[in-house]
Design a protein around this motif. Structure first.
Motif, PDB file in Angstrom:
ATOM      1  N   ARG A  91      -9.373   0.501 -41.972  1.00  0.00           N
ATOM      2  CA  ARG A  91      -9.356   0.947 -40.575  1.00  0.00           C
ATOM      3  C   ARG A  91     -10.494   0.198 -40.000  1.00  0.00           C
ATOM      4  O   ARG A  91     -10.300  -0.433 -38.626  1.00  0.00           O
ATOM      5  CB  ARG A  91      -9.571   2.374 -40.433  1.00  0.00           C
ATOM      6  N   LEU A  92     -11.693  -0.180 -40.455  1.00  0.00           N
ATOM      7  CA  LEU A  92     -12.725  -0.825 -39.779  1.00  0.00           C
ATOM      8  C   LEU A  92     -12.317  -2.334 -39.161  1.00  0.00           C
ATOM      9  O   LEU A  92     -12.738  -2.725 -38.505  1.00  0.00           O
ATOM     10  CB  LEU A  92     -13.926  -0.999 -40.644  1.00  0.00           C
ATOM     11  N   LYS A  93     -11.439  -2.817 -40.278  1.00  0.00           N
ATOM     12  CA  LYS A  93     -10.894  -4.309 -40.074  1.00  0.00           C
ATOM     13  C   LYS A  93     -10.193  -3.999 -38.638  1.00  0.00           C
ATOM     14  O   LYS A  93     -10.207  -5.041 -37.852  1.00  0.00           O
ATOM     15  CB  LYS A  93     -10.268  -4.685 -41.245  1.00  0.00           C
ATOM     16  N   GLU A  94      -9.466  -3.198 -38.520  1.00  0.00           N
ATOM     17  CA  GLU A  94      -8.333  -3.111 -37.444  1.00  0.00           C
ATOM     18  C   GLU A  94      -9.236  -2.874 -35.939  1.00  0.00           C
ATOM     19  O   GLU A  94      -9.074  -3.353 -35.102  1.00  0.00           O
ATOM     20  CB  GLU A  94      -7.319  -2.042 -37.599  1.00  0.00           C
ATOM     21  N   GLU A  95     -10.389  -1.947 -36.079  1.00  0.00           N
ATOM     22  CA  GLU A  95     -11.187  -1.865 -35.407  1.00  0.00           C
ATOM     23  C   GLU A  95     -11.804  -3.057 -34.618  1.00  0.00           C
ATOM     24  O   GLU A  95     -12.173  -3.290 -33.573  1.00  0.00           O
ATOM     25  CB  GLU A  95     -12.237  -0.539 -35.460  1.00  0.00           C
ATOM     26  N   LEU A  96     -12.348  -3.798 -35.756  1.00  0.00           N
ATOM     27  CA  LEU A  96     -13.046  -4.923 -35.203  1.00  0.00           C
ATOM     28  C   LEU A  96     -12.300  -6.085 -34.595  1.00  0.00           C
ATOM     29  O   LEU A  96     -12.830  -7.069 -33.540  1.00  0.00           O
ATOM     30  CB  LEU A  96     -13.814  -5.733 -36.674  1.00  0.00           C
ATOM     31  N   THR A 130     -15.319  -9.995 -37.206  1.00  0.00           N
ATOM     32  CA  THR A 130     -14.050  -9.758 -37.718  1.00  0.00           C
ATOM     33  C   THR A 130     -13.967  -9.710 -39.288  1.00  0.00           C
ATOM     34  O   THR A 130     -13.071  -9.215 -39.811  1.00  0.00           O
ATOM     35  CB  THR A 130     -12.895 -10.687 -37.239  1.00  0.00           C
ATOM     36  N   ASP A 131     -14.970 -10.209 -39.814  1.00  0.00           N
ATOM     37  CA  ASP A 131     -15.141 -10.083 -41.627  1.00  0.00           C
ATOM     38  C   ASP A 131     -15.710  -8.698 -41.878  1.00  0.00           C
ATOM     39  O   ASP A 131     -16.810  -8.526 -41.598  1.00  0.00           O
ATOM     40  CB  ASP A 131     -15.881 -11.351 -41.708  1.00  0.00           C
ATOM     41  N   VAL A 132     -14.762  -8.135 -42.457  1.00  0.00           N
ATOM     42  CA  VAL A 132     -15.299  -6.709 -42.666  1.00  0.00           C
ATOM     43  C   VAL A 132     -16.340  -6.759 -43.952  1.00  0.00           C
ATOM     44  O   VAL A 132     -17.473  -6.053 -43.800  1.00  0.00           O
ATOM     45  CB  VAL A 132     -14.149  -5.910 -43.246  1.00  0.00           C
ATOM     46  N   ASP A 133     -16.049  -7.722 -44.788  1.00  0.00           N
ATOM     47  CA  ASP A 133     -17.042  -7.874 -45.911  1.00  0.00           C
ATOM     48  C   ASP A 133     -18.521  -8.258 -45.379  1.00  0.00           C
ATOM     49  O   ASP A 133     -19.319  -7.740 -45.837  1.00  0.00           O
ATOM     50  CB  ASP A 133     -16.352  -8.670 -47.165  1.00  0.00           C
ATOM     51  N   ILE A 179     -15.554  -5.748 -26.804  1.00  0.00           N
ATOM     52  CA  ILE A 179     -16.113  -4.550 -26.574  1.00  0.00           C
ATOM     53  C   ILE A 179     -17.095  -4.352 -27.678  1.00  0.00           C
ATOM     54  O   ILE A 179     -16.711  -4.740 -28.865  1.00  0.00           O
ATOM     55  CB  ILE A 179     -14.990  -3.419 -26.630  1.00  0.00           C
ATOM     56  N   PRO A 180     -18.333  -4.152 -27.396  1.00  0.00           N
ATOM     57  CA  PRO A 180     -19.167  -3.814 -28.560  1.00  0.00           C
ATOM     58  C   PRO A 180     -19.050  -2.998 -29.546  1.00  0.00           C
ATOM     59  O   PRO A 180     -18.277  -1.919 -29.091  1.00  0.00           O
ATOM     60  CB  PRO A 180     -20.675  -3.806 -27.992  1.00  0.00           C
ATOM     61  N   GLY A 181     -19.436  -2.739 -30.587  1.00  0.00           N
ATOM     62  CA  GLY A 181     -19.537  -1.682 -31.463  1.00  0.00           C
ATOM     63  C   GLY A 181     -20.639  -1.546 -32.487  1.00  0.00           C
ATOM     64  O   GLY A 181     -21.311  -2.905 -32.672  1.00  0.00           O
ATOM     65  N   VAL A 182     -20.681  -0.514 -32.953  1.00  0.00           N
ATOM     66  CA  VAL A 182     -22.014  -0.273 -34.057  1.00  0.00           C
ATOM     67  C   VAL A 182     -21.552   0.293 -35.295  1.00  0.00           C
ATOM     68  O   VAL A 182     -20.662   1.163 -35.343  1.00  0.00           O
ATOM     69  CB  VAL A 182     -23.136   0.389 -33.500  1.00  0.00           C
TER      70      VAL A 182
END
Length: 617
Positions: free
Chosen positions: A470-475, A586-589, A483-486
């Motif tokens: 899900r985090l990968k999709e949000e990124l 965009t890189d989740v890892d 849009i920023p995110g934390v």
């Protein structure tokens, strides 16, 4: 001149012929019988009195004869190298007490006698010796005793390996530096002859040109002329050899063989004692290993539980590498799910597939029978599949895990030693495989189920894999919309978890209370999940780091001020929080790794604090 002693003897024996003559002259039969009886009694008295004088220690000599001896024979005779004690010489005798108190005896006793004796008799053992090492220590002392009892050049002890048909030099005491410490194949030499005949062998005049043909345990000729070797039997089987050699011809004899036989008997008794002790130790280790399985924390993660299995199996028997093969129900394949390598040798990777038709493990799984390969280099089959590249190991053991008439996996063991695994090892692991396999199956089934679902069963929030997806999709959405995110990682700080101090298990209660506080502070649009046992992740879409920092400080304060009751005690618990801005990421890892570094900074600073990634730069 007739001496007085000779006159007495003539008078004593003159009656014997007189009585015999009368017996022949007189015709009366009664008188003849009486004379013969009297003659017998007379002769008997003469013999009795003569022997009694000798037994009383009285010397039968004539003083007049001594008086008539030449005077020169009664003085010291120096020229001929011997001395005749004269009649006037006074002979002194010593009592029991003064024999050991003479000045000469005191000189023979060294001043450090007791210290040297204690050093030999009370030689300390090295700490943490097992039964095999203790046997080797005792055997070495016996070899020293043999070398000091029987004068020899070398005394050696060999083990005989019947399976490998080899003789292994184990211990020796020698004056030579050229002894070869290795295994010797049973051939036609003198040691091999002991194996073939199971009898002692004795050589007392070995030709120089045939020394190395018979005495094979030296690198170069030593001038050995004599050899004696005796077999050692245990439980009716030949298990070893004691060999002695000497540079002198005819140094050994039949009495040497008998003497070595007594030492052999002592060594056989030692083997029996240490074998029983080793069996007891091994049984205790195996029992402890089974108990370790029963004490596994099944609430821990799959990885932690899987990593704990090799530690429990370690006490089953000695091994250098342990592998768990299990059936993957999703992929419909047997795969390696765990490798524990105690060596630095290269091995196959975890996750590799098993070739059922062309591998040792595959044949064991299909036939549901253990396979023990004493020398892996002697077979042409691969262990797991054709792509493996494994070198350096010698013994390989496969024990399939059977459940409901099917092989659900296998335990595989490797050793650097040839013919290492015994029938006893195979029998035990086969008996324990059903119990151990049941545990592994539950762990693996739980892992497969966790991969198929997105919810953490304990907290009912997203599990680690689902949160990452899900985090990968949000990124990607955030980068597309610029849009920023934390990302905030929240870790429950360490605390004392001993249940006996709190009358019950504290962690579950603490987890439940803290999770309620976190959920109250989250809005419905925040992505939230559990990454590990103590770490949670919260992703704030379209939020800057300043606002999220305020939220994190408020959360940290609320948790620290909240008291949690466990049994009859009340305590407060804390969390550490790391914040990482994900703008254009965009890189989740990579995002999770940088956020974890930020979190560890907060933890290493003592916990109960919020750390921002920008402050680390």
């Amino acid at each position: 001149m007739i001496s007085k002693r000779l006159k007495k003897r003539l008078l004593t024996f003159i009656f014997v012929p007189i009585l015999i003559a009368l017996a022949f002259i007189i015709d009366d039969m009664i008188v003849k019988i009486g004379l013969l009886i009297l003659l017998s009694i007379y002769i008997g008295f003469i013999i009795f009195l003569r022997d009694s004088v000798r037994m009383d220690g009285k010397l039968d000599y004539d003083e007049t004869e001594e008086a008539n001896l030449p005077e020169e024979l009664l003085i010291s005779e120096k020229e001929d190298g011997f001395k005749i004690i004269s009649k006037t010489t006074k002979v002194e005798t010593s009592t029991y007490g003064n024999i050991f108190n003479t000045h000469t005896s005191e000189k023979l006793i060294p001043p450090d006698l007791k210290e040297k004796y204690d050093q030999i008799a009370n030689e300390p053992l090295l700490p943490d010796l097992d039964s095999k090492e203790m046997f080797s220590f005792a055997l070495e002392k016996i070899l020293y005793a043999i070398s000091e009892t029987i004068l020899c050049y070398s005394v050696l002890f060999f083990w005989y390996d019947k399976k490998a048909n080899s003789i292994n030099l184990h211990k020796y005491v020698s004056q030579s530096q050229d002894i070869i410490i290795r295994k010797f194949n049973v051939d036609n030499d003198i040691l091999s002859k002991i194996i073939h005949t199971t009898e002692p062998q004795l050589l007392n005049n070995i030709p120089s040109n045939s020394e190395l043909d018979n005495i094979i345990y030296y690198e170069k000729p030593q001038g050995i002329k004599s050899f004696v070797g005796v077999p050692l039997f245990f439980d009716g089987n030949l298990v070893g050899i004691i060999a002695l050699d000497s540079k002198g011809p005819d140094s050994f004899g039949i009495e040497t063989i008998f003497t070595l036989g007594r030492f052999i008997r002592v060594i056989a008794l030692m083997i029996q004692i240490f074998d029983e002790k080793h069996r007891d130790q091994q049984s205790q280790k195996r029992l402890n290993a089974i108990l370790n399985f029963l004490n596994l924390d099944f609430t821990a993660s799959y990885e932690d539980l899987l990593n704990s299995i090799p530690e429990s199996v370690r006490d089953f028997f000695d091994w250098d590498l342990f592998t768990i093969v299990f059936y993957n129900k999703v992929e419909n394949k047997y795969k390696i799910i765990k490798i524990s390598n105690n060596t630095k040798l290269k091995y196959i990777e975890e996750g590799a597939d098993i070739d059922l038709e062309n591998s040792i493990v595959g044949k064991s799984l299909l036939k549901m029978n253990p396979i023990n390969v004493g020398n892996i280099d002697s077979v042409n089959f691969n262990r797991y599949n054709k792509t493996e590249d494994i070198k350096g190991f010698a013994s390989f053991l496969v024990v399939p895990i059977e459940m409901k008439g099917k092989s659900i996996g296998a335990f595989c063991f490797e050793s650097l030693k040839s013919n290492h695994f015994t029938n006893s090892d195979i029998k035990f692991i086969k008996s324990a495989s059903k119990f151990l396999g049941y545990i592994v199956e539950n762990l693996y089934s739980r892992k497969v189920l966790e991969n198929l679902v997105t919810i953490d069963f304990e907290t009912l929030v997203l599990n680690g894999e689902a949160f990452k997806q899900r985090l990968k999709e949000e990124l990607f959405k955030a980068k597309s919309a610029k849009i920023p995110g934390v990302l905030a990682l929240i870790k429950i700080d360490d605390f004392i978890e001993q249940s006996n101090l709190f009358e019950q298990e504290p962690f579950q209660i603490v987890l439940k209370e803290i999770l309620l506080i976190i959920k109250r502070e989250l809005n419905p649009h925040t992505l939230f999940g559990r990454l590990s046992n103590r770490v949670f992740g919260a992703y704030f879409f379209n939020a800057d780091q300043k606002n999220v920092f305020v939220w994190a400080e408020k959360l940290r304060t609320n948790i620290a001020r909240h008291t949690i009751t466990i049994g009859t005690t009340q305590n407060s618990y804390t969390v550490s929080i790391g914040l990482y801005t994900t703008l254009d990421k965009t890189d989740v890892d990579e995002v999770l790794q940088e956020a974890e570094i930020t979190l560890m900074k907060a933890v290493n600073d003592g916990g109960n604090r919020v750390t921002q990634y920008s402050n680390l730069l």
